[in-house]
Design an enzyme around this catalytic site. Structure first.
Site, PDB file in Angstrom:
ATOM      1  CG  ASP A  13     -14.046   8.812  -8.778  1.00 18.25           C
ATOM      2  OD1 ASP A  13     -13.314   7.817  -8.680  1.00 18.25           O
ATOM      3  OD2 ASP A  13     -14.198   9.454  -9.833  1.00 18.25           O
ATOM      4  CE  LYS A  16     -15.511   2.663  -5.571  1.00 19.71           C
ATOM      5  NZ  LYS A  16     -15.894   3.998  -6.089  1.00 19.71           N
ATOM      6  N   GLY A  40      -9.608   4.190  -9.292  1.00 17.94           N
ATOM      7  CA  GLY A  40      -8.548   4.884  -8.572  1.00 17.94           C
ATOM      8  C   GLY A  40      -9.059   5.075  -7.163  1.00 17.94           C
ATOM      9  CG  HIS A  41     -10.473   2.314  -5.062  1.00 19.37           C
ATOM     10  ND1 HIS A  41     -10.961   1.060  -4.781  1.00 19.37           N
ATOM     11  CD2 HIS A  41     -11.274   2.794  -6.061  1.00 19.37           C
ATOM     12  CE1 HIS A  41     -11.986   0.795  -5.570  1.00 19.37           C
ATOM     13  NE2 HIS A  41     -12.185   1.827  -6.366  1.00 19.37           N
ATOM     14  CD  GLN A 224     -15.103   0.543 -12.064  1.00 21.92           C
ATOM     15  OE1 GLN A 224     -15.385  -0.626 -11.965  1.00 21.92           O
ATOM     16  NE2 GLN A 224     -13.849   0.951 -12.037  1.00 21.92           N
TER      17      GLN A 224
HETATM   18  P1  GDP Z   1     -12.965   5.920  -4.698  1.00 20.25           P
HETATM   19  O1  GDP Z   1     -12.703   5.681  -6.131  1.00 20.25           O
HETATM   20  O2  GDP Z   1     -14.401   5.657  -4.329  1.00 20.25           O
HETATM   21  O3  GDP Z   1     -12.028   5.219  -3.778  1.00 20.25           O
HETATM   22  O4  GDP Z   1     -12.754   7.486  -4.464  1.00 20.25           O
HETATM   23  P2  GDP Z   1     -11.525   8.362  -5.037  1.00 20.25           P
HETATM   24  O5  GDP Z   1     -10.313   8.049  -4.236  1.00 20.25           O
HETATM   25  O6  GDP Z   1     -11.436   8.266  -6.497  1.00 20.25           O
HETATM   26  O7  GDP Z   1     -12.065   9.830  -4.755  1.00 20.25           O
HETATM   27  C1  GDP Z   1     -12.406  10.262  -3.502  1.00 20.25           C
HETATM   28  C2  GDP Z   1     -11.564  11.497  -3.175  1.00 20.25           C
HETATM   29  O8  GDP Z   1     -12.109  12.159  -2.048  1.00 20.25           O
HETATM   30  C3  GDP Z   1     -10.127  11.140  -2.770  1.00 20.25           C
HETATM   31  O9  GDP Z   1      -9.288  12.190  -3.169  1.00 20.25           O
HETATM   32  C4  GDP Z   1     -10.208  11.060  -1.256  1.00 20.25           C
HETATM   33  O10 GDP Z   1      -8.962  11.306  -0.638  1.00 20.25           O
HETATM   34  C5  GDP Z   1     -11.188  12.150  -0.955  1.00 20.25           C
HETATM   35  N1  GDP Z   1     -12.041  11.945   0.231  1.00 20.25           N
HETATM   36  C6  GDP Z   1     -12.573  10.804   0.719  1.00 20.25           C
HETATM   37  N2  GDP Z   1     -13.403  11.088   1.756  1.00 20.25           N
HETATM   38  C7  GDP Z   1     -13.384  12.417   1.913  1.00 20.25           C
HETATM   39  C8  GDP Z   1     -14.060  13.314   2.798  1.00 20.25           C
HETATM   40  O11 GDP Z   1     -14.862  12.943   3.648  1.00 20.25           O
HETATM   41  N3  GDP Z   1     -13.808  14.651   2.639  1.00 20.25           N
HETATM   42  C9  GDP Z   1     -12.932  15.124   1.699  1.00 20.25           C
HETATM   43  N4  GDP Z   1     -12.762  16.438   1.624  1.00 20.25           N
HETATM   44  N5  GDP Z   1     -12.288  14.307   0.855  1.00 20.25           N
HETATM   45  C10 GDP Z   1     -12.519  12.983   0.953  1.00 20.25           C
HETATM   46  P1  IMO Z   2     -13.585   4.153  -8.995  1.00 17.97           P
HETATM   47  O1  IMO Z   2     -13.451   2.710  -8.568  1.00 17.97           O
HETATM   48  C1  IMO Z   2     -15.347   7.067 -11.701  1.00 17.97           C
HETATM   49  C2  IMO Z   2     -16.082   5.800 -15.815  1.00 17.97           C
HETATM   50  C3  IMO Z   2     -15.251   6.442 -16.896  1.00 17.97           C
HETATM   51  C4  IMO Z   2     -16.234   6.384 -18.060  1.00 17.97           C
HETATM   52  C5  IMO Z   2     -16.933   5.054 -17.842  1.00 17.97           C
HETATM   53  C6  IMO Z   2     -16.352   3.904 -18.637  1.00 17.97           C
HETATM   54  O2  IMO Z   2     -12.355   4.957  -8.773  1.00 17.97           O
HETATM   55  O3  IMO Z   2     -14.808   4.758  -8.407  1.00 17.97           O
HETATM   56  P2  IMO Z   2     -14.117   2.473 -18.537  1.00 17.97           P
HETATM   57  O4  IMO Z   2     -12.691   2.907 -18.333  1.00 17.97           O
HETATM   58  O5  IMO Z   2     -14.620   1.576 -17.472  1.00 17.97           O
HETATM   59  O6  IMO Z   2     -14.368   1.975 -19.915  1.00 17.97           O
HETATM   60  O7  IMO Z   2     -14.949   3.852 -18.437  1.00 17.97           O
HETATM   61  O8  IMO Z   2     -16.808   4.768 -16.447  1.00 17.97           O
HETATM   62  N1  IMO Z   2     -15.300   5.168 -14.723  1.00 17.97           N
HETATM   63  C7  IMO Z   2     -15.183   5.685 -13.496  1.00 17.97           C
HETATM   64  N2  IMO Z   2     -15.631   6.851 -12.995  1.00 17.97           N
HETATM   65  N3  IMO Z   2     -14.695   6.199 -10.902  1.00 17.97           N
HETATM   66  C8  IMO Z   2     -14.265   5.012 -11.389  1.00 17.97           C
HETATM   67  O9  IMO Z   2     -13.733   4.057 -10.602  1.00 17.97           O
HETATM   68  C9  IMO Z   2     -14.467   4.726 -12.756  1.00 17.97           C
HETATM   69  N4  IMO Z   2     -14.162   3.681 -13.556  1.00 17.97           N
HETATM   70  C10 IMO Z   2     -14.678   3.962 -14.762  1.00 17.97           C
HETATM   71  O10 IMO Z   2     -14.898   7.758 -16.555  1.00 17.97           O
HETATM   72  O11 IMO Z   2     -17.187   7.401 -17.912  1.00 17.97           O
HETATM   73 MG    MG Z   3     -11.865   6.656  -7.775  1.00 20.35          MG
END
Ligand code: GDP
Ligand code: IMO
Ligand code: MG
Length: 423
Positions: A13, A16, A40-41, A224
């Site tokens: 998270d 990416k 979840g991207h 991840q």
């Molecule tokens: P990913 O899994 O690495 O793609 O990241 P996620 O989408 O799960 O979580 C990142 C969260 O931070 C999302 O809600 C994005 O919209 C938000 N986000 C990304 N970059 C920034 C930033 O620079 N500032 C803020 N406030 N939010 C951001």
């Molecule tokens: P992105 O790509 C954050 C965590 C789960 C749990 C562990 C194992 O959005 O960054 P799994 O479902 O793989 O068996 O879970 O890994 N986890 C993540 N945490 N971002 C993710 O993906 C994750 N994918 C799995 O919360 O702790």
């Molecule tokens: Mg994510």
């Protein structure tokens, strides 16, 4: 042409999805190489927020091809939902999204097994996203799995049946109370498989090899983060794939000497969702503020993310394991208004001060040692150039660059595509 990689350096998270979307204009192909719908991207542009789970984050760019590589595990049911969500954007999915025949399939019973395994662990549960990731990779390495290419065979339903029957026996073995209606789940699965089969399946390693020869630019998108890597993460509280740079070689069929830039992405602080050790975790108002201001809720499960200060020991480890050549710092805007910022620069470990990640980072063994830096007050979200960044933020960045010995090339100041500053 070498393949560039974009990888999360923390516990996922990091942002990416946003950065892949921002960088796609520089690439011909975006390719996911591991993980599955546990990811979840999030991408934001034109006032719309999109969350992708399996589909690569370059899908909104007309000129880019998107590949789901052999290292990815695909749940047809979730994949169909993602496609349904994209319908209104008029994307030519058949030509813009290509799927590796060697990618493994998540069956409904994999999801049930995930739930049974987690329930049986009680308090020791991993905090899985319950998407069936662990059981699917277990079947892959156990040489029992079903792959996308199998769906092109006439007898795929027989293969499905025999694997699902085995899974049911395993679910019974767990002796936990899991409620499900397998007929209903299988109906949903078969409908989704029919949709999946309308898409373009390829031998992706060959496709990528040819694309490289033709001089096409390719960005591999990780899922991840490095601390969730099956080998190098905080085992057993990890996911079931190699999230680190080497995973891109096995997950796409790209040779190690054909990897170019390794772009490492991290938050200006740290978050983690699910169980497992987290040395810099905050249990006070500061941690609560980070979560609230940063809107730290899982993009896949909606669970609140645990928050804490930046852990440079862990970050340095991730930089090393991945061979990171450029860094990207996300969510700097969330720290605006924090008077003092803390950065963990070493650990106290069994009475010693250490600078590396030891075997066990449970809080009983590890106490973080912090360096304090002055925070910044300025709202960063409207800034557009590096010259406008406040002095204290520049000091924070300098401090990290010195410690990590890698330049920070992008500073993200908000979730939108446009809130991206290049240095
Ligand atoms: P990913 O899994 O690495 O793609 O990241 P996620 O989408 O799960 O979580 C990142 C969260 O931070 C999302 O809600 C994005 O919209 C938000 N986000 C990304 N970059 C920034 C930033 O620079 N500032 C803020 N406030 N939010 C951001
Ligand atoms: P992105 O790509 C954050 C965590 C789960 C749990 C562990 C194992 O959005 O960054 P799994 O479902 O793989 O068996 O879970 O890994 N986890 C993540 N945490 N971002 C993710 O993906 C994750 N994918 C799995 O919360 O702790
Ligand atoms: Mg994510």
């Amino acid at each position: 042409m070498a393949v560039d990689l974009l990888l999360g350096l923390q516990w996922g998270d990091e942002g990416k999805g946003k950065i892949v979307d921002v960088l796609t204009k520089n690439y011909d192909i975006i390719a996911r190489f591991q993980g599955g719908p546990n990811a979840g991207h999030t991408l934001e542009f034109d006032g719309i927020k999109h969350v992708l789970h399996t589909i690569p984050s370059g899908i909104f760019h007309e000129k880019a091809l998107n590949i789901v590589g052999n290292g990815v595990v695909i749940d047809p049911v979730i994949f169909k939902k993602e496609l349904d969500n994209l319908e209104k954007f008029n994307i030519d999915i058949k030509s813009r999204l290509l799927i590796s025949r060697k990618a493994h399939l998540i069956l409904p019973t994999h999801r049930l097994l995930d739930a049974a395994s987690e329930t049986s662990k009680g308090k020791a549960k991993i905090g899985s996203t319950l998407k069936g990731i662990g059981p699917t990779y277990m079947d892959k390495t156990g040489r029992n799995g079903m792959r996308v290419g199998d769906l092109e065979l006439d007898n795929w339903k027989e293969r499905y049946r025999s694997l699902a029957n085995k899974h049911q026996a395993m679910i019974n073995f767990y002796d936990v109370d899991i409620q499900y209606d397998l007929n209903e789940l299988e109906e949903e699965f078969c409908t989704a498989v029919d949709v999946l089969k309308k898409l373009t399946f390829i031998d992706s390693e060959e496709y990528i090899h040819q694309a490289q020869k033709e001089g096409k630019t390719i960005l591999a998108e990780g899922a991840q983060g490095s601390l969730l890597d099956i080998d190098f993460g905080t085992y057993p509280f990890v996911t079931s794939s190699n999230t680190t740079a080497a995973g891109a070689c096995t997950g796409l069929g790209v040779a190690p000497n054909k990897i170019g830039e390794v772009l490492g992405i991290f938050k200006a602080y740290t978050t983690r969702v699910g169980s497992g050790p987290f040395p810099t975790e905050l249990f006070d108002k500061t941690g609560e503020d980070m979560g609230r201001i940063g809107n730290e809720f899982g993009a896949t499960t909606g669970r609140p993310r645990r928050c804490g200060w930046l852990d440079l020991v862990a970050l340095k480890y991730a930089v090393q394991v991945n061979g990171v050549t450029q860094l990207m710092m996300m969510k700097g805007d969330v720290l605006s208004g924090f008077k003092t910022l803390k950065v963990c620069t070493s650990y106290k470990y069994n009475g010693e001060v250490i600078n590396h990640l030891p075997f066990n980072i449970e809080s009983d063994n590890v106490t973080p040692v912090y360096t304090e830096l002055k925070g910044w007050d300025k709202d960063l979200t409207k800034l557009t150039s590096a010259e406008e960044l406040p002095e204290e933020l520049n000091n924070y960045i300098d401090f990290l660059e010195k410690a990590l010995e890698v330049p920070i090339k992008i500073v993200s100041v908000g979730p939108d595509r446009t809130q991206t500053i290049y240095r």
